[in-house]
Design a protein around this motif. Structure first.
Motif, short mmCIF file in Angstrom:
data_model
loop_
_atom_site.label_atom_id
_atom_site.label_comp_id
_atom_site.label_asym_id
_atom_site.label_seq_id
_atom_site.Cartn_x
_atom_site.Cartn_y
_atom_site.Cartn_z
N SER A 64 0.83 -1.21 0.00
CA SER A 64 0.00 0.00 0.00
C SER A 64 0.86 1.26 0.00
O SER A 64 0.57 2.23 -0.70
CB SER A 64 -0.92 0.02 1.22
OG SER A 64 -1.84 -1.03 1.17
N ASP A 194 -5.91 -1.10 -4.67
CA ASP A 194 -5.31 -1.63 -3.45
C ASP A 194 -6.27 -2.63 -2.80
O ASP A 194 -7.19 -2.24 -2.09
CB ASP A 194 -4.97 -0.50 -2.48
CG ASP A 194 -4.04 -0.97 -1.37
OD1 ASP A 194 -3.76 -2.19 -1.29
OD2 ASP A 194 -3.59 -0.12 -0.57
N GLU A 195 -6.07 -3.89 -3.08
CA GLU A 195 -6.91 -4.97 -2.57
C GLU A 195 -8.40 -4.67 -2.74
O GLU A 195 -9.16 -4.68 -1.76
CB GLU A 195 -6.59 -5.26 -1.09
CG GLU A 195 -5.13 -5.64 -0.89
CD GLU A 195 -4.90 -6.35 0.45
OE1 GLU A 195 -5.78 -7.11 0.88
OE2 GLU A 195 -3.83 -6.14 1.05
MG MG Z 1 -2.07 -2.82 2.13
#
Ligand code: MG
Ligand code: ADP
Length: 273
Positions: A64, A194-195
């Motif tokens: 991240s 991000d995910e």
């Molecule tokens: Mg992360």
């Protein structure tokens, strides 16, 4: 304010930034610390225009943070990153580099789409309102063309009938598709994920991945942090495995996922597969 600290502590970006290149994202020797905790420890990475890079790695490995560095949300402590030929955080004038001001950073960031695990929709705005917000406020576009573009994007993510709904009335998967459509209203040249499916119930993941798959097929450049190995195998041009703030290995998905050369990659895959 001509003190390019980040660039001064590392080899000056040579031919790249400022010159149009095939690479949409280039990172060289990128370092980032929080206090004395160095979490990104020298990342080198290229993402060509139109390419999909999937970033895998255990929790806390710096995925991240690295995405945030690409998107001007963090100031890096060493190395450099360029997006579409422009150095992140700096403007070049002649031979000199100048640190960007806040409004210039906001302008650059508006050309990068970012989608988070938590969808972060504006709860008080309708779906259409969520999509129209940035083009109207950041770019001061005229409402009618923005409305048409937003409605077309909602069709594209399979939510053409939800324009007037509010976020709380939608499932997590629908909200995440709205978030993707919202990012696309700014016509980004790069999308960072991000995910994006990590917060979703399993049965809602597929529709979101389908939207991402179709974006990739349309040639969007994408950097995707994900634990969806099947998606990475199918859609990624390159898979990079991050551990402890460094890229342990990267290459075509067939190589990294099926036949990893590093023990750390093998151990990680054994846990998530
Ligand atoms: Mg992360
Ligand atoms: P990942 O996304 O791979 O799980 P992160 O990039 O979120 O990893 O975090 C990497 C490390 O940096 C972790 O140890 C995390 O605690 C730390 N970290 C992340 N953001 C911050 C922050 N804003 N302040 C301090 N430490 C942070």
């Amino acid at each position: 304010a001509a003190a390019p600290t980040g660039a001064a502590t590392s080899p000056a970006p040579s031919a790249t930034p400022g010159v149009a290149t095939e690479a949409m994202v280039r990172a060289r020797g990128v370092r980032k610390s929080y206090g004395s905790n160095e979490v990104v420890k020298g990342i080198d990475l290229d993402v060509a225009a139109g390419e999909v890079l999937c970033l895998l790695g255990p929790s806390g490995s710096g995925k991240s943070t690295f995405l945030r560095c690409i998107n001007h949300l963090e100031k890096i402590d060493g190395g450099w990153i360029s997006v579409d030929g422009e150095l992140v955080g700096y403007r070049r004038r002649g031979e000199k580099l100048y640190e960007l001001r806040d409004h210039e950073i906001a302008q650059r960031r508006s050309r990068i789409g970012m989608v988070f695990q938590q969808f972060n929709l504006f709860p008080h705005l309708s779906v259409l309102g969520n999509l129209m917000e940035a083009p109207l406020r950041v770019r001061r576009e005229r409402p009618e063309p923005v409305r048409r573009r937003a409605l077309a994007l909602l069709e594209r993510v399979g939510l053409g009938d939800k324009a007037d709904a509010y976020p709380r009335q939608l499932s997590g998967g629908q909200q995440q598709r709205v978030a993707i459509a919202r990012a696309l209203t700014m016509e980004p040249r790069l999308m960072l994920f991000d995910e994006p499916t990590s917060a979703l119930d399993p049965e809602l993941v597929g529709d979101v991945l389908d939207v991402m798959r179709s974006l990739a097929a349309d040639g969007m450049t994408m950097v995707v942090v994900t634990h969806e190995i099947a998606f990475a195998r199918e859609v990624a041009d390159t898979v990079a495995f991050l551990d402890g703030g460094v890229i342990v290995e990267q290459g075509p998905p067939g190589q990294v996922l099926n036949n990893p050369s590093q023990e750390r990659t093998r151990a990680f895959l054994a846990r998530v597969l």
